[in-house]
Write a protein that holds these residues in place. Structure first.
Motif, PDB file in Angstrom:
ATOM      1  N   TYR A 149      -9.832 -64.288 -48.861  1.00 13.92           N
ATOM      2  CA  TYR A 149      -8.394 -64.146 -48.664  1.00 13.92           C
ATOM      3  C   TYR A 149      -7.622 -64.987 -49.676  1.00 13.92           C
ATOM      4  O   TYR A 149      -6.612 -64.524 -50.237  1.00 13.92           O
ATOM      5  CB  TYR A 149      -7.989 -64.551 -47.243  1.00 13.92           C
ATOM      6  CG  TYR A 149      -6.488 -64.474 -47.056  1.00 13.92           C
ATOM      7  CD1 TYR A 149      -5.868 -63.257 -46.802  1.00 13.92           C
ATOM      8  CD2 TYR A 149      -5.689 -65.614 -47.195  1.00 13.92           C
ATOM      9  CE1 TYR A 149      -4.488 -63.169 -46.678  1.00 13.92           C
ATOM     10  CE2 TYR A 149      -4.310 -65.544 -47.064  1.00 13.92           C
ATOM     11  CZ  TYR A 149      -3.712 -64.305 -46.804  1.00 13.92           C
ATOM     12  OH  TYR A 149      -2.344 -64.225 -46.701  1.00 13.92           O
ATOM     13  N   ALA A 150      -8.087 -66.218 -49.910  1.00 11.63           N
ATOM     14  CA  ALA A 150      -7.387 -67.092 -50.853  1.00 11.63           C
ATOM     15  C   ALA A 150      -7.326 -66.469 -52.241  1.00 11.63           C
ATOM     16  O   ALA A 150      -6.343 -66.634 -52.970  1.00 11.63           O
ATOM     17  CB  ALA A 150      -8.083 -68.450 -50.894  1.00 11.63           C
ATOM     18  N   VAL A 186      -8.822 -65.812 -40.564  1.00 12.15           N
ATOM     19  CA  VAL A 186      -7.757 -66.228 -41.481  1.00 12.15           C
ATOM     20  C   VAL A 186      -6.607 -66.860 -40.711  1.00 12.15           C
ATOM     21  O   VAL A 186      -6.042 -67.889 -41.127  1.00 12.15           O
ATOM     22  CB  VAL A 186      -7.283 -65.030 -42.319  1.00 12.15           C
ATOM     23  CG1 VAL A 186      -6.054 -65.395 -43.134  1.00 12.15           C
ATOM     24  CG2 VAL A 186      -8.410 -64.542 -43.237  1.00 12.15           C
ATOM     25  N   TRP A 221     -14.825 -65.614 -45.838  1.00  8.91           N
ATOM     26  CA  TRP A 221     -13.600 -64.842 -45.678  1.00  8.91           C
ATOM     27  C   TRP A 221     -12.341 -65.661 -45.980  1.00  8.91           C
ATOM     28  O   TRP A 221     -11.337 -65.100 -46.421  1.00  8.91           O
ATOM     29  CB  TRP A 221     -13.555 -64.228 -44.278  1.00  8.91           C
ATOM     30  CG  TRP A 221     -14.648 -63.219 -44.101  1.00  8.91           C
ATOM     31  CD1 TRP A 221     -15.726 -63.299 -43.280  1.00  8.91           C
ATOM     32  CD2 TRP A 221     -14.797 -61.999 -44.824  1.00  8.91           C
ATOM     33  NE1 TRP A 221     -16.541 -62.214 -43.432  1.00  8.91           N
ATOM     34  CE2 TRP A 221     -15.985 -61.379 -44.367  1.00  8.91           C
ATOM     35  CE3 TRP A 221     -14.051 -61.351 -45.815  1.00  8.91           C
ATOM     36  CZ2 TRP A 221     -16.454 -60.172 -44.862  1.00  8.91           C
ATOM     37  CZ3 TRP A 221     -14.501 -60.142 -46.299  1.00  8.91           C
ATOM     38  CH2 TRP A 221     -15.688 -59.554 -45.829  1.00  8.91           C
ATOM     39  N   ARG A 222     -12.423 -66.975 -45.776  1.00 11.93           N
ATOM     40  CA  ARG A 222     -11.323 -67.826 -46.238  1.00 11.93           C
ATOM     41  C   ARG A 222     -11.181 -67.706 -47.752  1.00 11.93           C
ATOM     42  O   ARG A 222     -10.079 -67.554 -48.289  1.00 11.93           O
ATOM     43  CB  ARG A 222     -11.602 -69.304 -45.886  1.00 11.93           C
ATOM     44  CG  ARG A 222     -11.427 -69.655 -44.428  1.00 11.93           C
ATOM     45  CD  ARG A 222     -11.699 -71.129 -44.218  1.00 11.93           C
ATOM     46  NE  ARG A 222     -10.735 -71.923 -44.994  1.00 11.93           N
ATOM     47  CZ  ARG A 222     -10.049 -72.935 -44.489  1.00 11.93           C
ATOM     48  NH1 ARG A 222     -10.212 -73.293 -43.228  1.00 11.93           N
ATOM     49  NH2 ARG A 222      -9.210 -73.618 -45.245  1.00 11.93           N
ATOM     50  N   LYS A 223     -12.317 -67.793 -48.429  1.00 11.33           N
ATOM     51  CA  LYS A 223     -12.316 -67.756 -49.893  1.00 11.33           C
ATOM     52  C   LYS A 223     -11.826 -66.395 -50.385  1.00 11.33           C
ATOM     53  O   LYS A 223     -11.021 -66.320 -51.331  1.00 11.33           O
ATOM     54  CB  LYS A 223     -13.733 -68.036 -50.404  1.00 11.33           C
ATOM     55  CG  LYS A 223     -13.856 -68.072 -51.925  1.00 11.33           C
ATOM     56  CD  LYS A 223     -15.262 -68.501 -52.296  1.00 11.33           C
ATOM     57  CE  LYS A 223     -15.431 -68.587 -53.814  1.00 11.33           C
ATOM     58  NZ  LYS A 223     -15.340 -67.299 -54.478  1.00 11.33           N
ATOM     59  N   ASN A 280     -13.645 -75.094 -39.904  1.00  8.69           N
ATOM     60  CA  ASN A 280     -14.560 -73.952 -40.040  1.00  8.69           C
ATOM     61  C   ASN A 280     -15.532 -73.866 -38.876  1.00  8.69           C
ATOM     62  O   ASN A 280     -15.836 -72.778 -38.374  1.00  8.69           O
ATOM     63  CB  ASN A 280     -15.332 -74.059 -41.356  1.00  8.69           C
ATOM     64  CG  ASN A 280     -14.435 -73.807 -42.563  1.00  8.69           C
ATOM     65  OD1 ASN A 280     -13.299 -73.376 -42.427  1.00  8.69           O
ATOM     66  ND2 ASN A 280     -14.958 -74.092 -43.755  1.00  8.69           N
ATOM     67  N   ALA A 322      -7.659 -70.274 -39.646  1.00  8.65           N
ATOM     68  CA  ALA A 322      -7.713 -71.150 -40.815  1.00  8.65           C
ATOM     69  C   ALA A 322      -6.316 -71.576 -41.245  1.00  8.65           C
ATOM     70  O   ALA A 322      -6.101 -72.707 -41.697  1.00  8.65           O
ATOM     71  CB  ALA A 322      -8.434 -70.436 -41.961  1.00  8.65           C
ATOM     72  N   LEU A 359      -5.258 -72.954 -44.520  1.00  8.72           N
ATOM     73  CA  LEU A 359      -5.130 -71.853 -45.465  1.00  8.72           C
ATOM     74  C   LEU A 359      -3.660 -71.437 -45.548  1.00  8.72           C
ATOM     75  O   LEU A 359      -2.976 -71.319 -44.524  1.00  8.72           O
ATOM     76  CB  LEU A 359      -5.991 -70.678 -44.997  1.00  8.72           C
ATOM     77  CG  LEU A 359      -6.186 -69.507 -45.948  1.00  8.72           C
ATOM     78  CD1 LEU A 359      -6.932 -69.956 -47.211  1.00  8.72           C
ATOM     79  CD2 LEU A 359      -6.982 -68.406 -45.245  1.00  8.72           C
ATOM     80  N   VAL A 383     -17.271 -67.832 -42.101  1.00  5.66           N
ATOM     81  CA  VAL A 383     -15.873 -68.302 -42.094  1.00  5.66           C
ATOM     82  C   VAL A 383     -15.458 -68.714 -43.503  1.00  5.66           C
ATOM     83  O   VAL A 383     -14.389 -68.338 -43.999  1.00  5.66           O
ATOM     84  CB  VAL A 383     -15.708 -69.479 -41.113  1.00  5.66           C
ATOM     85  CG1 VAL A 383     -14.307 -70.095 -41.248  1.00  5.66           C
ATOM     86  CG2 VAL A 383     -15.953 -69.012 -39.679  1.00  5.66           C
ATOM     87  N   TRP A 384     -16.315 -69.488 -44.166  1.00  3.93           N
ATOM     88  CA  TRP A 384     -16.008 -69.947 -45.518  1.00  3.93           C
ATOM     89  C   TRP A 384     -15.826 -68.761 -46.467  1.00  3.93           C
ATOM     90  O   TRP A 384     -14.928 -68.731 -47.294  1.00  3.93           O
ATOM     91  CB  TRP A 384     -17.132 -70.860 -46.006  1.00  3.93           C
ATOM     92  CG  TRP A 384     -16.974 -71.292 -47.435  1.00  3.93           C
ATOM     93  CD1 TRP A 384     -16.206 -72.303 -47.910  1.00  3.93           C
ATOM     94  CD2 TRP A 384     -17.605 -70.697 -48.576  1.00  3.93           C
ATOM     95  NE1 TRP A 384     -16.306 -72.394 -49.268  1.00  3.93           N
ATOM     96  CE2 TRP A 384     -17.160 -71.411 -49.707  1.00  3.93           C
ATOM     97  CE3 TRP A 384     -18.494 -69.638 -48.747  1.00  3.93           C
ATOM     98  CZ2 TRP A 384     -17.587 -71.092 -50.995  1.00  3.93           C
ATOM     99  CZ3 TRP A 384     -18.910 -69.324 -50.021  1.00  3.93           C
ATOM    100  CH2 TRP A 384     -18.454 -70.052 -51.134  1.00  3.93           C
ATOM    101  N   ARG A 438     -12.176 -60.797 -39.057  1.00  2.00           N
ATOM    102  CA  ARG A 438     -11.762 -61.496 -40.273  1.00  2.00           C
ATOM    103  C   ARG A 438     -10.299 -61.925 -40.183  1.00  2.00           C
ATOM    104  O   ARG A 438      -9.926 -63.003 -40.670  1.00  2.00           O
ATOM    105  CB  ARG A 438     -11.990 -60.607 -41.490  1.00  2.00           C
ATOM    106  CG  ARG A 438     -13.451 -60.280 -41.715  1.00  2.00           C
ATOM    107  CD  ARG A 438     -13.629 -59.094 -42.640  1.00  2.00           C
ATOM    108  NE  ARG A 438     -14.945 -58.481 -42.456  1.00  2.00           N
ATOM    109  CZ  ARG A 438     -15.325 -57.325 -42.972  1.00  2.00           C
ATOM    110  NH1 ARG A 438     -14.462 -56.632 -43.714  1.00  2.00           N
ATOM    111  NH2 ARG A 438     -16.526 -56.846 -42.755  1.00  2.00           N
TER     112      ARG A 438
END
Length: 357
Positions: free
Chosen positions: A69-70, A39, A65-67, A48, A42, A9, A62-63, A35
């Motif tokens: 943040y992105a 990040v 909160w990655r999404k 993940n 990541a 990430l 995990v997926w 969270r």
């Protein structure tokens, strides 16, 4: 499906330091700190699946909160606003509900902070703060007893006056019996106290019978005259009175006693009439706490009986006598401090409180 092999990430400028501070903060919400860790891991290229293991969550989370943040950066890690108007309940409403019994559907006798919070749809920390502010402790309960004796005032005045200003050339003795003392023997030897370890004993025990301790506490010195008997009938009580007559052959004796039926049988009354040196002062009904020998009974129970191991009633009686002999070597006076007025005021407050409820 969550991708467990997602690429590293890319963090926005300045976000790494902010995220690290979140993970180290002791005041930030636990969810937000988790969270931030997701990040950061990541961004290091951790998979993940491995992130989920390290932060104790699921790969789906995990997926997510990655999404978030992105797409939105740090604001994306905040909780989304809930629909509807925020619920607000002030402390007085919380306390008012606390003071009412919980609904029958809960099947409980009193509120816990979590149960009340769920019921009111607020945070349990809010409930706990209100309880601290108002000094409400639903998890605690105490017992109380007030006397309905019609001669309460006269008896309290008599007994307390005897303690605070005993008659000249007379001895005040607080007399009572501690019945049904059990000779309990553990099913295995006790493990003694050692540095770092408390004394340990088995939770189960063998019963070897019971005994009764008759005791007379001389309040001026703390000396105890006592006898152990198999029962606590009028026969045993009369025998103990005769023992007191031998122990104090010439002095006038003022006996403080409770209203137990054995103390008032016809035979006991006749014996007392035949021995005018004995003057009886009865505590009020439900007022045996006015008898100072109860304090001494608490001492022997705590120091010699409660943690004792007794292989028979004879062994129990022997160890009770050992304690009494040791006590009389180190005895001290028992000093009464409360006045009649203080006791009666407290009794009136309890009576009034109970009536109002």
């Amino acid at each position: 499906m969550a991708n467990s092999a997602a690429p590293a990430l890319v963090l926005r400028e300045g976000d790494r330091e902010r995220l690290i501070s979140w993970t180290r903060s002791t005041t930030i919400r636990a969810g937000l700190a988790q969270r931030a860790r997701i990040v950061l891991l990541a961004a290091e290229g951790v998979s993940n699946a491995q992130i989920a293991v390290e932060v104790a969550t699921t790969t789906t989370s995990v997926w997510k909160w990655r999404k978030r943040y992105a797409e939105d950066g740090l604001p994306g890690l905040e909780d989304a606003p809930r629909s509807g108007r925020p619920r607000h309940i002030d402390a007085e409403q919380i306390i008012a509900t606390t003071l009412r019994p919980p609904p029958k559907k809960f099947g409980v006798t009193h509120w816990s902070s979590r149960l009340l919070a769920r019921h009111l749809k607020i945070g349990n920390a809010t409930v706990a703060r209100a309880w601290r502010e108002y000094g409400v402790q639903p998890w605690r309960a105490e017992t109380f007893k007030f006397s309905t004796d019609p001669e309460l005032v006269a008896k309290v005045t008599d007994v307390v006056g005897l303690y605070l200003a005993p008659p000249d050339n007379a001895i005040v003795l607080c007399v009572d019996e501690k019945s049904q003392i059990q000779a309990l023997d553990r099913t295995a030897p006790m493990l003694p106290m050692r540095p770092g370890d408390v004394e340990r004993r088995t939770h189960d025990y063998k019963r070897h019978g019971t005994t009764t301790l008759f005791a007379a506490l001389e309040i001026a010195t703390g000396h105890v005259t006592a006898a152990v008997k198999p029962k606590h009938r009028r026969q045993e009580f009369l025998a103990f009175l005769r023992q007191l007559a031998r122990a104090y052959p010439t002095q006038d004796l003022h006996l403080v006693m409770d209203n137990y039926a054995t103390h008032k049988t016809a035979e006991v009354r006749q014996w007392l009439d035949d021995h005018p040196r004995f003057h009886v002062h009865f505590t009020p009904t439900s007022g045996s706490w006015l008898n100072l020998v109860e304090v001494w009974f608490a001492l022997i129970d705590r120091q010699a009986i409660r943690r004792g191991v007794f292989t028979s009633v004879a062994d129990l009686n022997s160890k009770i006598r050992q304690f009494i002999n040791g006590w009389n070597d180190r005895k001290h006076p028992f000093v009464w401090t409360k006045t009649t007025e203080e006791i009666l005021q407290k009794a009136n407050r309890q009576t009034t409180s109970e009536t109002n409820h």
